[in-house]
Design a protein around this motif. Structure first.
Motif: not given
Lengths: 309, 551
Positions: A110-111, A115, A118, A122, A130, A151, A153-154, A160, A166, A215-216, A251-252, B2, B5-6, B13, B236, B262, B264, B267, B270
């Motif tokens: 998706f991203f 990206l 765009f 452009r 960017f 890890i 940061f979030f 969060w 798991w 877009v079409r 890692i996770f 149109i 959608r755009s 985004f 797990q 785990v 690691e 980790t 952390a």
């Protein structure tokens, strides 16, 4: 179509047979065996262990047993994990890896495509730069660094999400994102260059000259033509991502399939190496066929039978 | 249509970008809030007695006979209880056996089992359970990886080898339901302590006979120790709860003991920082030293030695003085302080700190150092003498082999530099994948290698046999008659003090000749939350949560 599938399935079996045989040869070519260890293990204990796992049989017998296992998709007990069979290990690890992988592929596609679009439309603007900076970062920063940043940061600062392990959907967010970054960057760059190429085509120039925009126009005329290279790499990427990443899962602390690919080899756990290799190859081949079929859906000019072209 | 959608695309985004930006700018505020929430949550959770620790990875097996690694050993130690157990100070105290006696010649042990000892399914723990469990460990087709721990029992080795078929000839008998008689091959001073080791833990005979896979899942698992398994999600999480049928259940204060998996270091750290772990033994190498010096992390001995292995079959290293030169020219203090930085202790002897001699701690008897560290002058002199004896003008290039490992990479480079600077010797470094390396060593295909050795049971002799002439693990091809004689005397000696003295003398002979060159003793570096108490750690029997609790 049917003829194509039949042919394809035959070639799948030939491919798998070659992969399996090569794996067997390579596996036994690595020095050391499952019981090579720095610990002082008495010779007779090692003998008992080898006997127990059939490693004292002649090579040919082991190969036949091994082929039989692969054919029936029954790889027998793992040598390292006495508790479980290889089938059980795959059955418990794959859903976890596949869940993270699927989320990662969705995010990445998706991203990545977004990206790419765009950036291409452009072209040479700030948005382009960017997007491409993000893409280059995604390609050049190793996933384990990205994972550590996520890890810190979030999970530690913002709290969060949990750091690792798991359980709930929350546990799957950070690994999915970390796993998605590299394929996303890859898809974004490919989409961009592919769209730029399509944009320079005569029929697009004509369409644009006639005043078709919006877009079409992008989705119908440009993107559909530009998707072929993206779809091509999406096959192998999906197969790789779905079967788990050793680094991200370690890692996770995710109980996925990824670690068995690597640890199977370091432990010389022969049944496990066989199981993971066959499983991965099967999935890879499946996705490659899927990609072939997708070509036809995207571009009616492509026919599956080369001979009739 | 149109336009709609755009707009949707642009809005999505835009939304994502805003999210990202807001996430960054609200950083400090959110942080404070969650910190407070966390504190509240923490005070609540102190009332519930739950400790979370890291098992690193899924235990390959929890059946005592099949365990071959520390992770599974640590877990099974909480689930099962052997004949004896260790207390806070590491002293032997009653486990399933409430008392025992030894025959005068030290070869027959009689254990009287506690009649209150029960399995988690309510069955009594009987002497027959031990007979069955130990016979199973020694049965050749079970292929127990640490079965050699039972070779001290009469006919144990022969039965495991297959040369003796009748289990009745094994030196372990149930005299009656609660009396177990064990006959040993020869007096073995550390046997009593060994019965607490995970290979010798009992399993329930009836359960094992009814379902050979009972140890694989939580609902079929039956154990006799302080804890039982409540749930086990493979790869797990494994959750333990107190065993209601445990004879000593009154000392168990925890409601839950959780093991996450785990593998690691970063980790794990952390998770410790964000209170997802209460106890952590696997700290990132890069910050170990910092955490030790700030007092946040603690260290405990771990009965493991890293050393330089010389191949005595090699022309150069057959020469004692060359070996001494290489050993003396190293600044071990610098190596542990500045290079490995993982809380290691420089080693100037073979036997690690914390290991028993059979009559008190070995290092207390033998002294801390058998030679001087960083003795460059003597090293130079020895090198010259050695070269003269060999008739060489300079030492040919030496190859140092080790397996790929962060610490060993750094260590080998530092040693290469020291040898070059202090002795002018050129050493070439070669690294290999671990199993390939082990195979090379076992085949004697090396000159000089970094190696390590750890004790399986709490007795110095455990580490010393491998350097005797002709021993199967003597991959260095060491042959020192004086050492062999002392070791044989120690083996035959019944008086523990005299035996210990033979061992001390033997170590001195080995190290004086620099048959191997000790580098450092490993230690266990761990972090423990302030509100956790009662976790016991031992040099060999790694860890015990029986009496652990949350303050």
């Amino acid at each position: 179509m049917r003829q194509f599938l039949v042919r394809r399935i035959i070639s799948v079996f030939v491919t798998l047979f070659v992969i399996i045989s090569l794996t067997f040869l390579l596996m036994y070519a690595i020095p050391g065996d499952p019981f090579t260890s720095e610990n002082r293990i008495p010779e007779q204990v090692v003998e008992n262990l080898k006997e127990h796992y059939g490693l004292n049989d002649p090579m040919l017998i082991q190969y036949i047993k091994y082929l039989k296992g692969a054919l029936l998709f029954d790889f027998g007990p793992s040598i390292k994990w006495d508790n479980q069979t290889v089938n059980e290990l795959i059955a418990s690890g794959f859903p976890v890896s596949a869940m993270i992988g699927l989320q990662a592929i969705l995010i990445a596609t998706f991203f990545g495509i977004l990206l790419g679009i765009f950036a291409a439309i452009r072209h040479n603007s700030a948005i382009d730069y960017f997007s491409m900076i993000i893409a280059i970062l995604g390609l050049s920063v190793p996933s384990f660094i990205f994972a550590t940043v996520l890890i810190n940061f979030f999970a530690i600062k913002l709290q969060w999400f949990p750091v690792a392990t798991w359980g709930t959907w929350k546990h799957s967010v950070l690994p999915s994102v970390a796993l998605a970054v590299t394929p996303m960057a890859y898809i974004a760059r490919l989409t961009r260059s592919s769209i730029l190429e399509v944009l320079s085509m005569d029929y697009i120039q004509t369409a644009m000259a006639k005043g078709v925009t919006g877009v079409r126009f992008v989705f119908r005329h440009v993107l559909r033509n530009a998707m072929i290279p993206v779809v091509t790499i999406l096959g192998p990427i999906t197969a790789t991502v779905l079967t788990g990443s050793f680094v991200i899962e370690q890692i996770f602390g995710v109980p996925g399939l990824g670690k068995y690919f690597v640890e199977g080899i370091t432990d010389r756990d022969y049944p496990l190496i066989l199981g993971t290799t066959v499983f991965y190859s099967a999935i890879l081949v499946f996705f490659i066929i899927l990609v072939d079929i997708a070509y036809v859906l995207i571009d009616p000019r492509i026919k599956l039978m080369k001979g009739r072209r | 249509m149109i336009k709609l959608r755009s707009r949707i695309v642009f809005l999505t985004f835009f939304f994502v970008i805003t999210l990202l930006i807001s996430a960054c700018s609200n950083n400090s505020q959110v942080n404070n809030q969650t910190d407070n929430e966390n504190k509240d949550a923490k005070t609540d959770s102190t009332k519930e007695q739950v400790i979370t620790v890291n098992a690193l990875s899924e235990p390959p097996s929890l059946e005592p006979a099949l365990i071959d690694n520390q992770v599974a050993g640590d877990i099974s130690n909480q689930l099962f209880e052997g004949l004896v157990r260790l207390d806070k100070e590491g002293k032997i105290v009653p486990g399933v056996a409430e008392r025992w006696k030894t025959s005068d010649d030290g070869t027959i042990y009689t254990f009287y089992l506690n009649k209150d000892a029960k399995w988690s399914n309510g069955d009594p723990v009987t002497a027959q359970d031990f007979v069955y469990s130990w016979e199973k460990v020694l049965r050749p087709e079970v292929a127990s990886p640490l079965g050699s721990n039972l070779f001290f029992i009469k006919n144990g080795a022969a039965y495991n080898e297959g040369s003796l078929k009748d289990p009745a000839e094994l030196g372990v008998k149930a005299v009656d339901e609660y009396t177990l008689e064990v006959t040993l091959e020869k007096p073995t001073s550390f046997f009593l302590g060994l019965t607490a080791f995970f290979t010798l833990l009992p399993i329930n005979e009836e359960v094992d006979k009814a379902n050979s896979k009972w140890a694989s899942e939580a609902d079929t698992f039956v154990s006799n120790g302080p804890f039982t398994i409540e749930s086990w999600k493979h790869g797990q999480e494994l959750v333990m709860v107190p065993n209601e049928n445990y004879w000593g259940k009154d000392v168990v204060k925890l409601d839950k003991l959780k093991w996450v998996m785990v593998n690691e270091q970063n980790t794990e750290y952390a998770m410790y920082q964000s209170n997802e772990l209460d106890f952590s033994t696997n700290l990132p190498n890069s910050i170990r030293n910092k955490l030790i010096s700030s007092g946040e992390a603690n260290t405990a001995p771990s009965a493991s030695l890293a050393y330089l292995r010389f191949n005595h079959k090699n022309d150069v290293f057959a020469n004692e003085k060359i070996r001494q030169a290489l050993g003396l020219a190293l600044d071990r203090n610098l190596l542990v302080e500045k290079v490995t930085q993982g809380g290691e202790i420089l080693a100037l002897g073979l036997i690690p700190i914390g290991l028993s001699s059979g009559a008190g701690e070995f290092r207390d008897l033998a002294g801390e150092s058998l030679f001087k560290d960083n003795d460059v002058e003597t090293a130079k002199q020895k090198l010259q003498e050695g070269l003269d004896e060999l008739g060489l003008s300079s030492l040919p290039k030496i190859n140092l082999l080790f397996y790929t490992d962060d610490t060993y990479n750094k260590l080998s480079q530092a040693m290469q530099e020291m040898w070059k600077k202090n002795l002018g010797i050129e050493v070439e470094l070669q690294t290999m994948e671990r199993k390939v390396f082990v195979q090379n060593i076992q085949a004697g295909d090396y000159q000089l290698a970094i190696y390590s050795t750890g004790a399986d049971y709490d007795d110095a002799s455990n580490l010393m046999g491998q350097f005797m002439t002709g021993d199967v693990y003597n991959y260095s091809n060491i042959s020192i008659p004086e050492y062999d004689q002392l070791m044989k005397k120690a083996e035959a000696e019944l008086n523990l003090e005299e035996r210990a003295q033979y061992l001390v003398d033997a170590e001195k002979v080995l190290i004086d000749q620099m048959a191997i060159s000790p580098l450092y003793y490993r230690t266990k570096v761990y972090l423990q939350k302030d509100n956790i108490e009662g976790i016991f750690q031992y040099t060999i029997q790694a860890i015990d949560f029986r009496e652990a609790y949350v303050k």
